[in-house]
Design an enzyme around this catalytic site. Structure first.
Site, mmCIF file in Angstrom:
data_model
loop_
_atom_site.group_PDB
_atom_site.id
_atom_site.type_symbol
_atom_site.label_atom_id
_atom_site.label_comp_id
_atom_site.label_asym_id
_atom_site.label_seq_id
_atom_site.Cartn_x
_atom_site.Cartn_y
_atom_site.Cartn_z
ATOM 1 N N ASP A 187 -23.581 -49.993 -2.282
ATOM 2 C CA ASP A 187 -23.589 -50.710 -3.529
ATOM 3 C C ASP A 187 -24.738 -49.715 -4.349
ATOM 4 O O ASP A 187 -24.868 -48.493 -3.772
ATOM 5 C CB ASP A 187 -24.032 -51.936 -3.568
ATOM 6 C CG ASP A 187 -23.598 -52.968 -4.721
ATOM 7 O OD1 ASP A 187 -23.996 -52.558 -5.873
ATOM 8 O OD2 ASP A 187 -22.961 -53.978 -4.515
ATOM 9 N N ASP B 57 -14.656 -54.514 -8.763
ATOM 10 C CA ASP B 57 -15.258 -55.491 -9.493
ATOM 11 C C ASP B 57 -16.352 -54.944 -10.449
ATOM 12 O O ASP B 57 -17.038 -53.703 -10.023
ATOM 13 C CB ASP B 57 -16.008 -56.714 -8.657
ATOM 14 C CG ASP B 57 -17.043 -56.205 -7.676
ATOM 15 O OD1 ASP B 57 -16.778 -55.009 -7.152
ATOM 16 O OD2 ASP B 57 -18.163 -56.936 -7.597
ATOM 17 N N GLU B 58 -16.440 -55.735 -11.309
ATOM 18 C CA GLU B 58 -17.593 -55.534 -12.364
ATOM 19 C C GLU B 58 -17.964 -53.957 -12.903
ATOM 20 O O GLU B 58 -19.053 -53.548 -13.176
ATOM 21 C CB GLU B 58 -18.863 -56.054 -11.941
ATOM 22 C CG GLU B 58 -18.771 -57.379 -11.711
ATOM 23 C CD GLU B 58 -20.064 -57.925 -10.901
ATOM 24 O OE1 GLU B 58 -20.512 -59.165 -11.499
ATOM 25 O OE2 GLU B 58 -20.737 -57.238 -10.087
ATOM 26 N N ARG C 166 -27.631 -54.417 -0.254
ATOM 27 C CA ARG C 166 -28.655 -54.929 -0.796
ATOM 28 C C ARG C 166 -30.010 -55.092 0.064
ATOM 29 O O ARG C 166 -30.923 -54.650 -0.153
ATOM 30 C CB ARG C 166 -28.434 -56.310 -1.478
ATOM 31 C CG ARG C 166 -27.848 -56.431 -2.971
ATOM 32 C CD ARG C 166 -26.572 -55.299 -2.945
ATOM 33 N NE ARG C 166 -26.068 -55.458 -4.255
ATOM 34 C CZ ARG C 166 -25.139 -56.251 -4.765
ATOM 35 N NH1 ARG C 166 -24.513 -57.152 -3.884
ATOM 36 N NH2 ARG C 166 -24.497 -56.114 -6.301
ATOM 37 N N HIS D 131 -20.512 -50.131 -8.736
ATOM 38 C CA HIS D 131 -21.442 -50.450 -7.670
ATOM 39 C C HIS D 131 -21.672 -49.325 -6.966
ATOM 40 O O HIS D 131 -21.695 -49.281 -5.665
ATOM 41 C CB HIS D 131 -21.025 -51.645 -6.926
ATOM 42 C CG HIS D 131 -21.065 -53.073 -7.739
ATOM 43 N ND1 HIS D 131 -22.205 -53.915 -7.558
ATOM 44 C CD2 HIS D 131 -20.254 -53.743 -8.386
ATOM 45 C CE1 HIS D 131 -21.870 -54.925 -8.501
ATOM 46 N NE2 HIS D 131 -20.540 -54.850 -8.925
#
Ligand code: ACM
Length: 544
Positions: A206, A343-344, A177, A278
């Site tokens: 990501d 994840d996600e 990030r 991601h």
């Protein structure tokens, strides 16, 4: 119990008052974080001076050199290193135990008498941790990077027996990030080592950036490491960042240097390569691994980052691509564990794709969750064949857990409970107690954070072994990890602000016996510990 402890401390303080002149006396008998398993006090002090020799041989001599280097800047002199045959009084001895040793590979014994200091361990890691404790027994000026004038380098006579509660004591940083320069990562490692952490997860990829050079796929960093927009904010649209394209990446040489530096501090770097979601930065670099390659290449650059909803198309070619990436990852990172995220993933996008629906039916998979599980299993068997272990966030439980997987439980502890009871290893990393990107005080008074509320006391109250794990399965809880997600952490002072002192509390959860947990006592030690932070200029958050 508490009263007895208080009485003991009062007696110790009275004894100390008689031994050491007041000016040299610490505020508490000693203030070590994380709290050692056992500390016993003897009379007197040992004083380190230029004439003090460090005695160590072979592997122990490596640790001795680190001790000498750690003490030299503040002391203004470098202690001499000698071997055991030149044994003398007034020395610091580091010894590796050749016979049986009850304190494990990371444990140590530290004995200080007026004549000498002795650290004994089974493995060099134990000596290293004994040295971290010794540094905290010295006056806090020892952490100064420049010569501290007029300080007597006295340590109290103690007998410390120490070993960790958990073998996995980790933190996570997120250069995807906001990129974290190599030197800053090394400084972060220094401070982790002081707290006896032994694992640093680096979130290398990501939507906002791919930070690891992969020789086979150079566009991952040529394209994917440089954003067309500033970092995401709450509700903000992706903004054009003009000529200044933020980003950066670690070359493979950088990684070798970081891994070596971390290993010297007994910290394993756990690389995280996110999949199947991601993955925005990977998809804009190689659209063929996304769901709609043709549609993507038709979009203007800044739109591509958000296109395809950043989920990979889990077709066999994509599996091969990610396995090729993991091949280079394994060459760079010796860690037994490799984190693949998991994840996600918005697997609803696979529902809308004719191609993915056809693949799902052809493979005889019931739903998208099973397709997710199939994809993760491809990585699990690949890593297992190469002698490594897959780690993933708890979403990898959906559709069936891959046989070799270790689960990192972040959406509470339930994922960890389920996985441990099913015989899988787990690391506890729940948002409730370990998300250090959350606010640590009233949101109006803190720098902008992602949300949440996680004050220091709550971190300290964390218990990594929930009651719902069967007694015979608790050994599957490998330990704990604190998360410093980087959406709102854009530089190293801010990273330190979010990490400390909460990570000091987590260090104690990971290392010290549960029975010794005492928040008031922790705060007393922490106040002393903060002056160490001041000496190293750690930008910690002040206590309330
Ligand atoms: C996570 O916070 N998405 C693991």
């Amino acid at each position: 119990m508490l009263n007895r402890k208080k009485t003991q401390i009062a007696i110790i303080l009275a004894v100390l008052a008689a031994i050491c002149p007041a000016a040299e006396r610490p505020r508490e008998p000693v203030s070590i974080i994380p709290q050692p398993v056992s500390i016993e006090y003897d009379d007197g002090c040992f004083q380190i001076g230029p004439e003090t020799h460090v005695i160590a041989e072979n592997e122990a001599a490596m640790e001795a050199s680190k001790l000498i280097d750690a003490l030299a800047p503040a002391m203004g002199f470098k202690l001499a290193l000698t071997n055991a045959s030149q044994r003398r009084r007034g020395s610091i001895t580091l010894e590796l135990e050749k016979g049986p040793f009850k304190l494990g590979g990371e444990g140590y014994m530290l004995r200080i008498t007026p004549r000498r200091i002795l650290i004994r361990a089974k493995k060099p890691a134990g000596l290293f941790y004994g040295i971290q404790t010794l540094r905290q027994l010295l006056p806090e000026q020892i952490f100064s990077k420049t010569k501290a004038e007029g300080v007597k380098w006295k340590v109290l006579c103690v007998r410390i027996t120490d070993y960790p509660r958990f073998g996995w004591r980790g933190l996570l940083v997120d250069p995807a990030r906001h990129f974290i320069p190599k030197q800053d990562l090394m400084r972060f490692i220094d401070i982790m080592a002081l707290h006896k952490f032994n694992s640093l997860q680096v979130h290398l990829t990501d939507d906002q950036g791919w930070r690891l050079e992969i020789k086979r796929y150079p566009k991952l960093t040529r394209t994917g490491a440089w954003m067309d927009f500033t970092t995401m904010r709450h509700g903000d649209e992706a903004k054009g960042a003009g000529d200044k394209r933020p980003g950066g990446f670690y070359s493979q040489d950088d990684i070798r240097e970081i891994v070596k530096y971390a290993a010297e501090h007994y910290i394993s770097i756990l690389p995280e390569i996110e999949m199947p979601a991601h993955t925005g930065a990977a998809i804009i670099s190689y659209p063929e691994i996304g769901l709609y390659p043709d549609k993507l290449s038709a979009l203007p650059a800044e739109k591509r980052w958000n296109a395809n909803e950043r989920v990979l198309a889990p077709r066999p070619k994509t599996v091969e691509f990610m396995q090729n990436v993991l091949t280079e990852v394994m060459e760079l990172f010796p860690n037994k564990y490799i984190h693949i995220g998991g994840d996600e993933a918005n697997i609803g996008h696979w529902k809308n794709s004719e191609e993915m629906q056809a693949q799902k039916h052809q493979m005889g998979l019931k739903d998208e969750a099973e397709l997710h599980s199939w994809f993760i299993r491809q990585m699990d068997s690949f890593l297992s064949r190469h002698g490594r272990r897959l780690v993933g966030w708890d979403e990898i439980l959906q559709g069936g857990l891959a046989p070799g997987a270790t689960v990192m439980s972040w959406r509470g502890q339930q994922g960890g409970i389920t996985a441990a009871n099913a015989g899988h290893d787990v690391v506890m990393a729940p948002t409730s107690h370990t998300y250090f990107d959350y606010y640590q005080g009233p949101s109006g008074k803190e720098p902008k954070a992602i949300g949440g509320n996680l004050p220091l006391e709550k971190v300290y109250g964390f218990e990594p072994i929930p009651r719902d794990i069967a007694a015979e399965k608790v050994g599957h809880v490998l330990g704990v990890q604190g998360q410093l997600w980087g959406e709102f952490i854009s530089n190293t002072p801010h990273l330190e602000y979010m990490a400390y002192p909460r990570a000091a509390a987590l260090a104690e959860i990971g290392w010290s016996p549960q029975a010794s947990r005492d928040y008031k006592n922790f705060l007393t030690r922490l106040r002393c510990h903060l002056s160490r932070f001041d000496a190293v200029a750690v930008n910690y958050r002040k206590l309330d």
